[in-house]
Design a protein around this motif. Structure first.
Motif, PDB file in Angstrom:
ATOM      1  N   SER A 158       0.854  -1.179   0.000  1.00 34.69           N
ATOM      2  CA  SER A 158       0.000   0.000   0.000  1.00 34.69           C
ATOM      3  C   SER A 158       0.891   1.231   0.000  1.00 34.69           C
ATOM      4  CB  SER A 158      -0.893   0.009   1.250  1.00 34.69           C
ATOM      5  OG  SER A 158      -1.713  -1.126   1.264  1.00 34.69           O
ATOM      6  N   PRO A 159       1.092   1.828  -1.163  1.00 37.30           N
ATOM      7  CA  PRO A 159       1.960   2.992  -1.230  1.00 37.30           C
ATOM      8  C   PRO A 159       1.421   4.141  -0.391  1.00 37.30           C
ATOM      9  CG  PRO A 159       1.368   2.215  -3.432  1.00 37.30           C
ATOM     10  CD  PRO A 159       0.535   1.473  -2.459  1.00 37.30           C
ATOM     11  N   THR A 160       2.281   4.723   0.391  1.00 40.12           N
ATOM     12  CA  THR A 160       1.893   5.909   1.153  1.00 40.12           C
ATOM     13  C   THR A 160       2.494   7.166   0.530  1.00 40.12           C
ATOM     14  OG1 THR A 160       3.745   5.536   2.648  1.00 40.12           O
ATOM     15  CG2 THR A 160       1.591   4.664   3.312  1.00 40.12           C
ATOM     16  N   ARG A 161       3.465   6.985  -0.351  1.00 36.45           N
ATOM     17  CA  ARG A 161       4.046   8.103  -1.091  1.00 36.45           C
ATOM     18  C   ARG A 161       4.270   7.652  -2.523  1.00 36.45           C
ATOM     19  NH1 ARG A 161       8.890  10.868   2.102  1.00 36.45           N
ATOM     20  NH2 ARG A 161       8.240  12.594   0.792  1.00 36.45           N
ATOM     21  N   THR A 162       3.993   8.560  -3.452  1.00 38.53           N
ATOM     22  CA  THR A 162       4.248   8.271  -4.858  1.00 38.53           C
ATOM     23  C   THR A 162       4.728   9.527  -5.557  1.00 38.53           C
ATOM     24  OG1 THR A 162       2.006   8.805  -5.555  1.00 38.53           O
ATOM     25  CG2 THR A 162       2.441   6.506  -5.015  1.00 38.53           C
ATOM     26  N   ALA A 163       5.325   9.338  -6.718  1.00 36.91           N
ATOM     27  CA  ALA A 163       5.675  10.459  -7.579  1.00 36.91           C
ATOM     28  C   ALA A 163       4.381  11.101  -8.072  1.00 36.91           C
ATOM     29  CB  ALA A 163       6.505   9.965  -8.762  1.00 36.91           C
ATOM     30  N   PRO A 164       4.419  12.386  -8.368  1.00 37.39           N
ATOM     31  CA  PRO A 164       3.200  13.061  -8.842  1.00 37.39           C
ATOM     32  C   PRO A 164       2.545  12.359 -10.028  1.00 37.39           C
ATOM     33  CG  PRO A 164       4.909  14.664  -8.382  1.00 37.39           C
ATOM     34  CD  PRO A 164       5.541  13.304  -8.237  1.00 37.39           C
ATOM     35  N   GLU A 165       3.344  11.757 -10.896  1.00 40.39           N
ATOM     36  CA  GLU A 165       2.803  11.089 -12.076  1.00 40.39           C
ATOM     37  C   GLU A 165       1.916   9.900 -11.732  1.00 40.39           C
ATOM     38  OE1 GLU A 165       6.655  13.074 -12.896  1.00 40.39           O
ATOM     39  OE2 GLU A 165       6.087  11.512 -11.488  1.00 40.39           O
ATOM     40  N   LEU A 166       2.083   9.315 -10.560  1.00 43.64           N
ATOM     41  CA  LEU A 166       1.308   8.140 -10.172  1.00 43.64           C
ATOM     42  C   LEU A 166       0.097   8.464  -9.307  1.00 43.64           C
ATOM     43  CD1 LEU A 166       4.126   5.574  -9.341  1.00 43.64           C
ATOM     44  CD2 LEU A 166       2.769   5.768 -11.421  1.00 43.64           C
ATOM     45  N   ARG A 167      -0.005   9.661  -8.797  1.00 39.87           N
ATOM     46  CA  ARG A 167      -1.097   9.984  -7.876  1.00 39.87           C
ATOM     47  C   ARG A 167      -2.473   9.775  -8.487  1.00 39.87           C
ATOM     48  NH1 ARG A 167       2.172  14.767  -5.590  1.00 39.87           N
ATOM     49  NH2 ARG A 167       3.337  13.667  -3.988  1.00 39.87           N
ATOM     50  N   ALA A 168      -2.624  10.021  -9.761  1.00 41.65           N
ATOM     51  CA  ALA A 168      -3.937   9.895 -10.399  1.00 41.65           C
ATOM     52  C   ALA A 168      -4.424   8.444 -10.436  1.00 41.65           C
ATOM     53  CB  ALA A 168      -3.888  10.447 -11.822  1.00 41.65           C
ATOM     54  N   ILE A 169      -3.511   7.489 -10.424  1.00 42.52           N
ATOM     55  CA  ILE A 169      -3.927   6.088 -10.500  1.00 42.52           C
ATOM     56  C   ILE A 169      -3.793   5.354  -9.185  1.00 42.52           C
ATOM     57  CG2 ILE A 169      -3.434   5.836 -12.957  1.00 42.52           C
ATOM     58  CD1 ILE A 169      -0.840   4.421 -12.045  1.00 42.52           C
TER      59      ILE A 169
ATOM     60  N   GLU B 189      -4.980   4.755  -5.812  1.00 46.83           N
ATOM     61  CA  GLU B 189      -6.105   4.993  -4.919  1.00 46.83           C
ATOM     62  C   GLU B 189      -5.703   4.949  -3.452  1.00 46.83           C
ATOM     63  OE1 GLU B 189      -9.027   2.652  -8.030  1.00 46.83           O
ATOM     64  OE2 GLU B 189      -8.509   1.768  -6.126  1.00 46.83           O
ATOM     65  N   ALA B 190      -4.495   4.490  -3.145  1.00 42.11           N
ATOM     66  CA  ALA B 190      -4.091   4.312  -1.754  1.00 42.11           C
ATOM     67  C   ALA B 190      -3.278   5.480  -1.210  1.00 42.11           C
ATOM     68  CB  ALA B 190      -3.284   3.020  -1.621  1.00 42.11           C
ATOM     69  N   VAL B 191      -3.017   6.471  -2.011  1.00 39.20           N
ATOM     70  CA  VAL B 191      -2.180   7.588  -1.559  1.00 39.20           C
ATOM     71  C   VAL B 191      -2.888   8.371  -0.456  1.00 39.20           C
ATOM     72  CG1 VAL B 191      -1.154   9.801  -2.226  1.00 39.20           C
ATOM     73  CG2 VAL B 191      -0.918   7.829  -3.701  1.00 39.20           C
ATOM     74  N   VAL B 192      -2.141   8.661   0.585  1.00 36.60           N
ATOM     75  CA  VAL B 192      -2.666   9.489   1.679  1.00 36.60           C
ATOM     76  C   VAL B 192      -2.202  10.927   1.420  1.00 36.60           C
ATOM     77  CG1 VAL B 192      -2.584   9.904   4.145  1.00 36.60           C
ATOM     78  CG2 VAL B 192      -2.543   7.562   3.263  1.00 36.60           C
ATOM     79  N   HIS B 193      -3.142  11.838   1.344  1.00 36.74           N
ATOM     80  CA  HIS B 193      -2.782  13.255   1.066  1.00 36.74           C
ATOM     81  C   HIS B 193      -2.672  14.013   2.355  1.00 36.74           C
ATOM     82  CE1 HIS B 193      -3.166  12.940  -3.242  1.00 36.74           C
ATOM     83  NE2 HIS B 193      -4.217  12.173  -3.030  1.00 36.74           N
TER      84      HIS B 193
END
Length: 99
Positions: free
Chosen positions: A82-93, A95-99
């Motif tokens: 479960s990714p908690t951090r991603t590159a900006p390019e992946l944020r749109a896809i 669903e598990a990113v915590v903002h």
């Protein structure tokens, strides 16, 4: 999301024979929006696939259609994370990113 580690269980000569079918299968998975990245492992003992978020059952069904799986030429280790951090390019896809 998942990281899938493929390990060849057949001789590389047999793998090379089925590789075009595997490549076609990969293309279809990208077209269906299932995979983010894929490629060979170094040394050449298998491959790696990074998937988009999906249910584990769906991934298992997809992997079962891989020509390497159908012909029993590879084993699969599936790692869920479960990714908690991603590159900006992946944020749109992702669903598990915590903002």
């Amino acid at each position: 999301m998942f990281v899938v580690l493929l390990t060849y269980t057949a001789p590389i000569e047999e793998i090379d024979y089925v590789l075009p079918d595997h490549a076609d299968w990969l293309t279809k998975q990208y077209e269906h929006g299932n995979f983010l990245a894929s490629g060979r492992r170094n040394p050449r003992i298998g491959g790696v696939i990074i998937t988009k978020p999906m249910a584990r059952g769906k991934l298992d069904a997809i992997l079962a259609t891989d020509p390497f799986s159908v012909k029993h030429m590879a084993s699969y280790e599936v790692i869920e994370f479960s990714p908690t951090r991603t590159a900006p390019e992946l944020r749109a896809i992702n669903e598990a990113v915590v903002h």
